[in-house]
Design a protein around this motif. Sequence first.
Motif, PDB file in Angstrom:
ATOM      1  N   ALA A   1       4.309 -28.633  21.954  1.00 14.60           N
ATOM      2  CA  ALA A   1       5.389 -29.347  21.264  1.00 14.60           C
ATOM      3  C   ALA A   1       5.461 -28.959  19.796  1.00 14.60           C
ATOM      4  O   ALA A   1       6.547 -28.705  19.264  1.00 14.60           O
ATOM      5  CB  ALA A   1       5.190 -30.854  21.403  1.00 14.60           C
ATOM      6  N   SER A   2       4.315 -28.903  19.133  1.00 14.27           N
ATOM      7  CA  SER A   2       4.335 -28.585  17.708  1.00 14.27           C
ATOM      8  C   SER A   2       4.764 -27.138  17.471  1.00 14.27           C
ATOM      9  O   SER A   2       5.498 -26.850  16.517  1.00 14.27           O
ATOM     10  CB  SER A   2       2.971 -28.863  17.065  1.00 14.27           C
ATOM     11  OG  SER A   2       1.948 -28.088  17.648  1.00 14.27           O
ATOM     12  N   ASP A   3       4.363 -26.226  18.368  1.00 10.13           N
ATOM     13  CA  ASP A   3       4.817 -24.835  18.247  1.00 10.13           C
ATOM     14  C   ASP A   3       6.331 -24.751  18.430  1.00 10.13           C
ATOM     15  O   ASP A   3       7.019 -24.007  17.716  1.00 10.13           O
ATOM     16  CB  ASP A   3       4.126 -23.948  19.279  1.00 10.13           C
ATOM     17  CG  ASP A   3       2.683 -23.632  18.935  1.00 10.13           C
ATOM     18  OD1 ASP A   3       2.250 -23.980  17.812  1.00 10.13           O
ATOM     19  OD2 ASP A   3       2.001 -23.038  19.790  1.00 10.13           O
ATOM     20  N   ARG A   4       6.852 -25.507  19.386  1.00 10.75           N
ATOM     21  CA  ARG A   4       8.289 -25.500  19.646  1.00 10.75           C
ATOM     22  C   ARG A   4       9.061 -26.022  18.425  1.00 10.75           C
ATOM     23  O   ARG A   4      10.070 -25.450  18.017  1.00 10.75           O
ATOM     24  CB  ARG A   4       8.569 -26.376  20.870  1.00 10.75           C
ATOM     25  CG  ARG A   4       9.982 -26.304  21.428  1.00 10.75           C
ATOM     26  CD  ARG A   4      10.289 -24.966  22.061  1.00 10.75           C
ATOM     27  NE  ARG A   4       9.319 -24.489  23.004  1.00 10.75           N
ATOM     28  CZ  ARG A   4       9.261 -24.830  24.292  1.00 10.75           C
ATOM     29  NH1 ARG A   4      10.134 -25.664  24.795  1.00 10.75           N
ATOM     30  NH2 ARG A   4       8.352 -24.300  25.074  1.00 10.75           N
ATOM     31  N   MET A   5       8.549 -27.085  17.821  1.00 11.41           N
ATOM     32  CA  MET A   5       9.238 -27.664  16.671  1.00 11.41           C
ATOM     33  C   MET A   5       9.062 -26.810  15.419  1.00 11.41           C
ATOM     34  O   MET A   5       9.945 -26.774  14.561  1.00 11.41           O
ATOM     35  CB  MET A   5       8.768 -29.101  16.456  1.00 11.41           C
ATOM     36  CG  MET A   5       9.220 -30.024  17.584  1.00 11.41           C
ATOM     37  SD  MET A   5       8.682 -31.738  17.366  1.00 11.41           S
ATOM     38  CE  MET A   5       9.728 -32.228  15.986  1.00 11.41           C
ATOM     39  N   THR A   6       7.941 -26.118  15.324  1.00  7.06           N
ATOM     40  CA  THR A   6       7.764 -25.165  14.224  1.00  7.06           C
ATOM     41  C   THR A   6       8.821 -24.075  14.299  1.00  7.06           C
ATOM     42  O   THR A   6       9.444 -23.692  13.295  1.00  7.06           O
ATOM     43  CB  THR A   6       6.366 -24.531  14.272  1.00  7.06           C
ATOM     44  OG1 THR A   6       5.373 -25.546  14.111  1.00  7.06           O
ATOM     45  CG2 THR A   6       6.190 -23.494  13.171  1.00  7.06           C
ATOM     46  N   GLU A   7       9.039 -23.562  15.524  1.00  7.26           N
ATOM     47  CA  GLU A   7      10.032 -22.510  15.729  1.00  7.26           C
ATOM     48  C   GLU A   7      11.440 -23.021  15.408  1.00  7.26           C
ATOM     49  O   GLU A   7      12.259 -22.304  14.817  1.00  7.26           O
ATOM     50  CB  GLU A   7       9.962 -22.029  17.179  1.00  7.26           C
ATOM     51  CG  GLU A   7      10.827 -20.827  17.481  1.00  7.26           C
ATOM     52  CD  GLU A   7      10.273 -19.520  16.936  1.00  7.26           C
ATOM     53  OE1 GLU A   7      10.994 -18.509  16.998  1.00  7.26           O
ATOM     54  OE2 GLU A   7       9.121 -19.509  16.441  1.00  7.26           O
TER      55      GLU A   7
END
Length: 211
Positions: free
Chosen positions: A182-188
Amino acid sequence: TVSDQPCELSAQTVPVKVIFIVDTSNSNVAYYETQAPTDPTKSFRTAEIKTMYDSYKNKSNFSWGFIAFKGGLAYNLMGSDTSTPIFGNSAAMATAMTTFANFSDGGRTPYAAALSMASSLIAGDKNKTADTKYIAVFLSDGEPSDGSTADSLKIGVKNLIDQAKGQVTMSTVFYGYSNKTASDRMTEMALNGGGQFVDMTVLPTGTVIDI
Protein backbone atom coordinates in the motif's frame (compact mmCIF):
# COMPACT_ATOMS: atom_id res chain seq x y z
CA THR A 1 9.17 13.46 0.72
CA VAL A 2 8.72 12.81 -2.99
CA SER A 3 8.96 16.36 -4.27
CA ASP A 4 12.11 18.38 -3.62
CA GLN A 5 10.33 21.65 -4.36
CA PRO A 6 7.06 21.74 -2.41
CA CYS A 7 4.56 24.48 -3.11
CA GLU A 8 4.89 27.23 -0.51
CA LEU A 9 1.20 27.80 0.06
CA SER A 10 1.71 30.53 2.63
CA ALA A 11 3.30 32.71 -0.05
CA GLN A 12 0.63 32.12 -2.67
CA THR A 13 -1.63 35.00 -3.69
CA VAL A 14 -3.18 33.15 -6.64
CA PRO A 15 -6.32 31.03 -6.15
CA VAL A 16 -5.45 27.83 -4.26
CA LYS A 17 -7.98 25.00 -4.18
CA VAL A 18 -7.33 22.11 -1.81
CA ILE A 19 -9.11 18.79 -2.40
CA PHE A 20 -9.10 16.23 0.42
CA ILE A 21 -9.73 12.69 -0.87
CA VAL A 22 -10.37 10.53 2.18
CA ASP A 23 -10.71 6.77 2.63
CA THR A 24 -13.87 5.84 4.55
CA SER A 25 -13.68 2.07 3.99
CA ASN A 26 -14.50 -0.63 6.53
CA SER A 27 -10.95 -1.13 7.80
CA ASN A 28 -11.24 2.19 9.60
CA VAL A 29 -13.92 0.82 11.93
CA ALA A 30 -13.82 -2.99 11.85
CA TYR A 31 -11.37 -5.63 13.02
CA TYR A 32 -9.58 -7.57 10.29
CA GLU A 33 -8.19 -10.89 11.54
CA THR A 34 -5.94 -9.76 14.43
CA GLN A 35 -5.74 -6.10 13.44
CA ALA A 36 -7.78 -3.51 15.26
CA PRO A 37 -9.60 -0.79 13.29
CA THR A 38 -7.25 1.91 12.03
CA ASP A 39 -9.28 5.05 12.85
CA PRO A 40 -12.65 4.10 14.42
CA THR A 41 -13.47 7.56 15.79
CA LYS A 42 -12.04 9.41 12.76
CA SER A 43 -9.62 11.11 15.18
CA PHE A 44 -6.56 10.69 12.96
CA ARG A 45 -8.19 11.67 9.68
CA THR A 46 -9.99 14.62 11.24
CA ALA A 47 -6.83 15.88 12.96
CA GLU A 48 -4.78 15.76 9.77
CA ILE A 49 -7.44 17.58 7.75
CA LYS A 50 -8.14 20.14 10.47
CA THR A 51 -4.46 20.95 10.99
CA MET A 52 -4.08 21.98 7.36
CA TYR A 53 -7.46 23.69 7.26
CA ASP A 54 -6.66 25.74 10.37
CA SER A 55 -3.39 26.89 8.82
CA TYR A 56 -5.09 28.40 5.77
CA LYS A 57 -8.76 28.96 6.57
CA ASN A 58 -8.33 32.72 7.00
CA LYS A 59 -6.68 33.18 3.60
CA SER A 60 -9.20 34.61 1.15
CA ASN A 61 -7.49 33.04 -1.87
CA PHE A 62 -8.10 29.50 -0.54
CA SER A 63 -11.09 27.30 -1.25
CA TRP A 64 -11.78 23.68 -0.47
CA GLY A 65 -13.10 20.39 -1.82
CA PHE A 66 -13.81 17.22 0.17
CA ILE A 67 -14.30 13.73 -1.26
CA ALA A 68 -14.91 10.53 0.74
CA PHE A 69 -14.67 7.10 -0.86
CA LYS A 70 -15.94 3.67 0.18
CA GLY A 71 -17.67 0.63 -1.28
CA GLY A 72 -17.58 1.27 -5.02
CA LEU A 73 -18.25 5.00 -4.94
CA ALA A 74 -16.86 8.42 -4.15
CA TYR A 75 -18.96 11.10 -2.42
CA ASN A 76 -18.72 14.89 -2.64
CA LEU A 77 -19.06 16.03 0.97
CA MET A 78 -19.22 19.69 -0.07
CA GLY A 79 -22.73 18.98 -1.38
CA SER A 80 -24.03 17.72 -4.69
CA ASP A 81 -26.88 20.04 -5.66
CA THR A 82 -26.36 22.54 -8.47
CA SER A 83 -26.44 25.53 -6.11
CA THR A 84 -23.41 24.29 -4.18
CA PRO A 85 -20.01 25.45 -5.47
CA ILE A 86 -17.62 22.67 -6.40
CA PHE A 87 -15.05 24.34 -4.19
CA GLY A 88 -16.31 26.08 -1.06
CA ASN A 89 -14.99 28.79 1.23
CA SER A 90 -13.81 28.18 4.78
CA ALA A 91 -17.34 28.13 6.18
CA ALA A 92 -18.41 25.54 3.62
CA MET A 93 -15.36 23.43 4.46
CA ALA A 94 -16.24 23.59 8.16
CA THR A 95 -19.70 22.27 7.28
CA ALA A 96 -18.12 19.52 5.17
CA MET A 97 -15.99 18.45 8.12
CA THR A 98 -19.15 18.12 10.21
CA THR A 99 -20.66 16.03 7.41
CA PHE A 100 -17.53 13.87 7.46
CA ALA A 101 -17.81 13.38 11.23
CA ASN A 102 -21.28 11.89 10.69
CA PHE A 103 -20.42 9.98 7.50
CA SER A 104 -20.31 6.24 8.13
CA ASP A 105 -17.23 4.18 7.34
CA GLY A 106 -17.80 0.86 5.57
CA GLY A 107 -17.29 -1.17 2.45
CA ARG A 108 -14.22 -1.51 0.31
CA THR A 109 -11.57 0.90 -0.98
CA PRO A 110 -12.29 2.24 -4.50
CA TYR A 111 -9.23 4.26 -5.47
CA ALA A 112 -10.39 4.64 -9.08
CA ALA A 113 -13.74 6.19 -8.12
CA ALA A 114 -11.97 8.66 -5.83
CA LEU A 115 -9.52 9.77 -8.50
CA SER A 116 -12.29 10.01 -11.08
CA MET A 117 -14.39 12.30 -8.88
CA ALA A 118 -11.40 14.51 -8.09
CA SER A 119 -10.73 14.83 -11.81
CA SER A 120 -14.38 15.73 -12.39
CA LEU A 121 -14.29 18.45 -9.73
CA ILE A 122 -11.33 20.15 -11.39
CA ALA A 123 -12.76 19.67 -14.88
CA GLY A 124 -16.08 21.16 -13.76
CA ASP A 125 -14.64 24.15 -11.92
CA LYS A 126 -16.22 27.11 -13.73
CA ASN A 127 -14.03 29.51 -11.75
CA LYS A 128 -10.78 27.94 -12.96
CA THR A 129 -8.17 30.48 -14.07
CA ALA A 130 -4.79 30.09 -15.72
CA ASP A 131 -3.05 30.63 -12.37
CA THR A 132 -5.28 28.51 -10.11
CA LYS A 133 -3.33 25.96 -8.08
CA TYR A 134 -5.05 22.68 -7.21
CA ILE A 135 -3.63 20.67 -4.32
CA ALA A 136 -5.07 17.14 -3.98
CA VAL A 137 -4.35 15.30 -0.72
CA PHE A 138 -5.24 11.58 -0.77
CA LEU A 139 -5.52 9.72 2.57
CA SER A 140 -5.87 5.94 2.86
CA ASP A 141 -5.09 3.10 5.25
CA GLY A 142 -4.78 0.35 2.67
CA GLU A 143 -4.62 -1.01 -0.84
CA PRO A 144 -7.29 -0.43 -3.49
CA SER A 145 -9.97 -3.12 -3.55
CA ASP A 146 -11.35 -2.27 -6.98
CA GLY A 147 -8.74 -4.03 -9.10
CA SER A 148 -6.66 -0.89 -9.57
CA THR A 149 -3.08 -1.67 -10.58
CA ALA A 150 0.03 0.48 -10.48
CA ASP A 151 -0.46 1.17 -14.19
CA SER A 152 -4.15 2.04 -13.93
CA LEU A 153 -3.50 4.33 -10.97
CA LYS A 154 -0.75 6.04 -12.93
CA ILE A 155 -3.31 6.73 -15.65
CA GLY A 156 -5.83 7.93 -13.06
CA VAL A 157 -3.37 10.36 -11.49
CA LYS A 158 -2.30 11.60 -14.93
CA ASN A 159 -5.92 12.23 -15.82
CA LEU A 160 -6.29 14.23 -12.61
CA ILE A 161 -3.30 16.49 -13.18
CA ASP A 162 -4.14 16.87 -16.87
CA GLN A 163 -7.42 18.59 -15.99
CA ALA A 164 -5.34 21.74 -15.48
CA LYS A 165 -1.86 21.02 -16.82
CA GLY A 166 0.91 22.51 -14.73
CA GLN A 167 -1.57 23.60 -12.05
CA VAL A 168 -2.36 20.36 -10.17
CA THR A 169 -0.36 18.29 -7.69
CA MET A 170 -1.35 15.21 -5.74
CA SER A 171 0.16 14.21 -2.40
CA THR A 172 -0.67 11.05 -0.46
CA VAL A 173 -0.86 10.13 3.23
CA PHE A 174 -0.76 6.49 4.36
CA TYR A 175 -1.94 5.64 7.89
CA GLY A 176 -2.88 2.50 9.80
CA TYR A 177 -0.73 -0.64 9.90
CA SER A 178 2.53 -1.06 8.05
CA ASN A 179 1.79 -2.33 4.54
CA LYS A 180 4.60 -2.10 2.03
CA THR A 181 2.38 -2.79 -0.96
CA ALA A 182 0.00 0.00 0.00
CA SER A 183 2.71 2.49 0.91
CA ASP A 184 4.64 1.72 -2.29
CA ARG A 185 1.47 2.24 -4.32
CA MET A 186 0.77 5.58 -2.64
CA THR A 187 4.39 6.66 -3.01
CA GLU A 188 4.09 6.06 -6.75
CA MET A 189 0.83 8.04 -6.87
CA ALA A 190 2.51 11.03 -5.21
CA LEU A 191 5.50 10.75 -7.51
CA ASN A 192 3.25 10.70 -10.58
CA GLY A 193 1.23 13.57 -9.12
CA GLY A 194 4.25 15.79 -8.50
CA GLY A 195 3.51 15.87 -4.78
CA GLN A 196 4.76 14.23 -1.60
CA PHE A 197 4.17 10.98 0.27
CA VAL A 198 3.84 10.81 4.04
CA ASP A 199 3.84 7.43 5.82
CA MET A 200 2.13 7.89 9.17
CA THR A 201 3.05 4.36 10.24
CA VAL A 202 6.64 5.54 10.73
CA LEU A 203 6.01 9.20 11.59
CA PRO A 204 4.35 10.61 14.72
CA THR A 205 0.65 11.42 14.54
CA GLY A 206 0.23 15.08 13.74
CA THR A 207 2.95 15.21 11.10
CA VAL A 208 1.60 17.47 8.39
CA ILE A 209 2.35 17.07 4.72
CA ASP A 210 4.51 19.98 3.51
CA ILE A 211 2.87 21.11 0.32
